[in-house]
Scaffold this motif. Structure first.
Motif, PDB file in Angstrom:
ATOM      1  N   LYS A  86       0.814  -1.215   0.000  1.00 19.14           N
ATOM      2  CA  LYS A  86       0.000   0.000   0.000  1.00 19.14           C
ATOM      3  C   LYS A  86       0.852   1.272   0.000  1.00 19.14           C
ATOM      4  O   LYS A  86       0.470   2.307   0.538  1.00 19.14           O
ATOM      5  N   LYS A  87       1.995   1.167  -0.647  1.00 14.33           N
ATOM      6  CA  LYS A  87       2.863   2.344  -0.776  1.00 14.33           C
ATOM      7  C   LYS A  87       2.242   3.320  -1.780  1.00 14.33           C
ATOM      8  O   LYS A  87       1.851   2.915  -2.874  1.00 14.33           O
ATOM      9  N   PRO A  88       2.115   4.602  -1.456  1.00 15.59           N
ATOM     10  CA  PRO A  88       1.530   5.569  -2.379  1.00 15.59           C
ATOM     11  C   PRO A  88       2.314   5.646  -3.693  1.00 15.59           C
ATOM     12  O   PRO A  88       3.545   5.720  -3.689  1.00 15.59           O
ATOM     13  N   LEU A  89       1.588   5.619  -4.793  1.00 14.94           N
ATOM     14  CA  LEU A  89       2.177   5.671  -6.132  1.00 14.94           C
ATOM     15  C   LEU A  89       1.421   6.691  -6.960  1.00 14.94           C
ATOM     16  O   LEU A  89       0.184   6.703  -6.968  1.00 14.94           O
ATOM     17  N   LEU A  90       2.161   7.530  -7.673  1.00 16.64           N
ATOM     18  CA  LEU A  90       1.571   8.528  -8.567  1.00 16.64           C
ATOM     19  C   LEU A  90       2.108   8.314  -9.969  1.00 16.64           C
ATOM     20  O   LEU A  90       3.320   8.398 -10.202  1.00 16.64           O
ATOM     21  N   GLY A  91       1.226   8.036 -10.921  1.00 20.83           N
ATOM     22  CA  GLY A  91       1.600   7.924 -12.325  1.00 20.83           C
ATOM     23  C   GLY A  91       1.302   9.219 -13.049  1.00 20.83           C
ATOM     24  O   GLY A  91       0.216   9.792 -12.879  1.00 20.83           O
ATOM     25  N   ILE A  92       2.250   9.696 -13.852  1.00 17.66           N
ATOM     26  CA  ILE A  92       2.100  10.968 -14.562  1.00 17.66           C
ATOM     27  C   ILE A  92       2.151  10.741 -16.070  1.00 17.66           C
ATOM     28  O   ILE A  92       3.076  10.111 -16.577  1.00 17.66           O
TER      29      ILE A  92
ATOM     30  N   PRO B  75     -10.726  13.617  -3.649  1.00 13.69           N
ATOM     31  CA  PRO B  75      -9.965  12.453  -3.182  1.00 13.69           C
ATOM     32  C   PRO B  75      -9.493  12.655  -1.755  1.00 13.69           C
ATOM     33  O   PRO B  75      -9.438  13.784  -1.258  1.00 13.69           O
ATOM     34  N   ASN B  76      -9.146  11.567  -1.086  1.00 17.93           N
ATOM     35  CA  ASN B  76      -8.768  11.645   0.324  1.00 17.93           C
ATOM     36  C   ASN B  76      -7.492  12.448   0.558  1.00 17.93           C
ATOM     37  O   ASN B  76      -7.262  12.928   1.660  1.00 17.93           O
ATOM     38  N   TRP B  77      -6.658  12.618  -0.476  1.00 17.54           N
ATOM     39  CA  TRP B  77      -5.401  13.354  -0.304  1.00 17.54           C
ATOM     40  C   TRP B  77      -5.535  14.845  -0.594  1.00 17.54           C
ATOM     41  O   TRP B  77      -4.587  15.608  -0.436  1.00 17.54           O
ATOM     42  N   LEU B  78      -6.719  15.276  -0.995  1.00 14.91           N
ATOM     43  CA  LEU B  78      -6.920  16.675  -1.369  1.00 14.91           C
ATOM     44  C   LEU B  78      -7.829  17.343  -0.342  1.00 14.91           C
ATOM     45  O   LEU B  78      -8.993  16.984  -0.201  1.00 14.91           O
ATOM     46  N   GLU B  79      -7.286  18.304   0.408  1.00 11.85           N
ATOM     47  CA  GLU B  79      -8.049  18.939   1.477  1.00 11.85           C
ATOM     48  C   GLU B  79      -9.187  19.798   0.940  1.00 11.85           C
ATOM     49  O   GLU B  79     -10.277  19.839   1.507  1.00 11.85           O
ATOM     50  N   GLN B  80      -8.936  20.499  -0.150  1.00 14.06           N
ATOM     51  CA  GLN B  80      -9.982  21.282  -0.802  1.00 14.06           C
ATOM     52  C   GLN B  80      -9.603  21.484  -2.256  1.00 14.06           C
ATOM     53  O   GLN B  80      -8.435  21.343  -2.627  1.00 14.06           O
TER      54      GLN B  80
ATOM     55  N   GLN C 117      -0.361  18.782  -2.171  1.00 12.04           N
ATOM     56  CA  GLN C 117      -1.402  18.112  -1.399  1.00 12.04           C
ATOM     57  C   GLN C 117      -1.159  16.595  -1.329  1.00 12.04           C
ATOM     58  O   GLN C 117      -1.331  15.976  -0.274  1.00 12.04           O
ATOM     59  N   TRP C 118      -0.744  16.019  -2.452  1.00 12.22           N
ATOM     60  CA  TRP C 118      -0.457  14.578  -2.474  1.00 12.22           C
ATOM     61  C   TRP C 118       0.704  14.256  -1.534  1.00 12.22           C
ATOM     62  O   TRP C 118       0.633  13.302  -0.754  1.00 12.22           O
TER      63      TRP C 118
END
Length: 215
Positions: free
Chosen positions: A73-79, A135-140, A203-204
């Motif tokens: 469950k390591k956070p991964l971001l694909g761009i 999404p859960n990682w975005l506060e607003q 935010q991420w």
């Protein structure tokens, strides 16, 4: 905090590295699974053709890294292309299997809308993100929502629950941000998207630091 950038020979590594460093993180660019898995989160960048990228991941042995990412469950971001690789398959220059984390197929823009009007391919330029959920990682939501796209292919047939934001181009709703568990994808280039891109990356990263980016 340490962010690992996956180096498989196809990616805009420098611009991603600099963007993450400006946000105060240590960056590790590596093709070694052990080094990458020791990082707090990972980024999969990508520029070029889908099939070439998948071949590179296979040749470097990095394809198996993503099973470890899901298991831990390591956070991964694909761009950009890195996001497209997270899907099941792509129609770019044939039919190619992807990493299969997200359901869906990568297809090419047709260049014509349903009324027969032509639009430019590739999709290149600034577009307004429309959010379907927070999404859960975005506060607003960001005040400025324009981001920079450069691509000829886009995700289709995906699960609606995984769609976070889209951009309209021609008569296509282009998935712009997707998320499934600990894995997030951004079709645009956040590192080149000005105020909005910086905000989204920030935010991420903040969510990763607080341990809430994988819920």
């Amino acid at each position: 905090m340490k962010i690992g950038v996956i180096d498989y020979g196809m990616g805009n590594l420098f611009s991603v590295e600099q963007a993450i460093k400006r946000l105060g993180c240590e960056v590790v660019i590596s093709a070694e699974q052990k080094s990458l898995l020791q990082c707090d989160a990972l980024i999969l960048p990508g520029v070029g053709a889908f099939q070439d990228a998948m071949k590179k991941l296979q040749e470097t042995g990095l394809e198996s890294l993503f099973k470890e990412v899901i298991a831990s469950k390591k956070p991964l971001l694909g761009i950009c292309l890195g996001m497209q690789l997270l899907f099941q398959e792509s129609e770019e220059n044939g039919l190619w299997q992807g990493l299969g984390i997200f359901k869906g197929r990568i297809k090419q823009f047709s260049g014509k809308d349903s009324m027969g009007n032509s639009y430019r391919v590739p999709h290149m330029g600034w577009n307004d993100l429309q959010f379907t959920k927070l999404p859960n990682w975005l506060e607003q939501l960001p005040n400025e929502r324009y981001v920079y796209f450069v691509h000829s292919y886009f995700a289709t047939e995906m699960d609606a629950e995984n769609l976070i934001a889209y951009a309209e181009y021609g008569d296509v709703k282009v998935p712009g941000i997707v998320q499934k568990g600990n894995v997030t994808g951004m079709q645009f280039h956040p590192e080149k998207s000005g105020e909005c891109g910086v905000y989204l990356l920030q935010q991420w990263i903040h969510a990763v630091a607080k341990g809430v980016a994988v819920s």
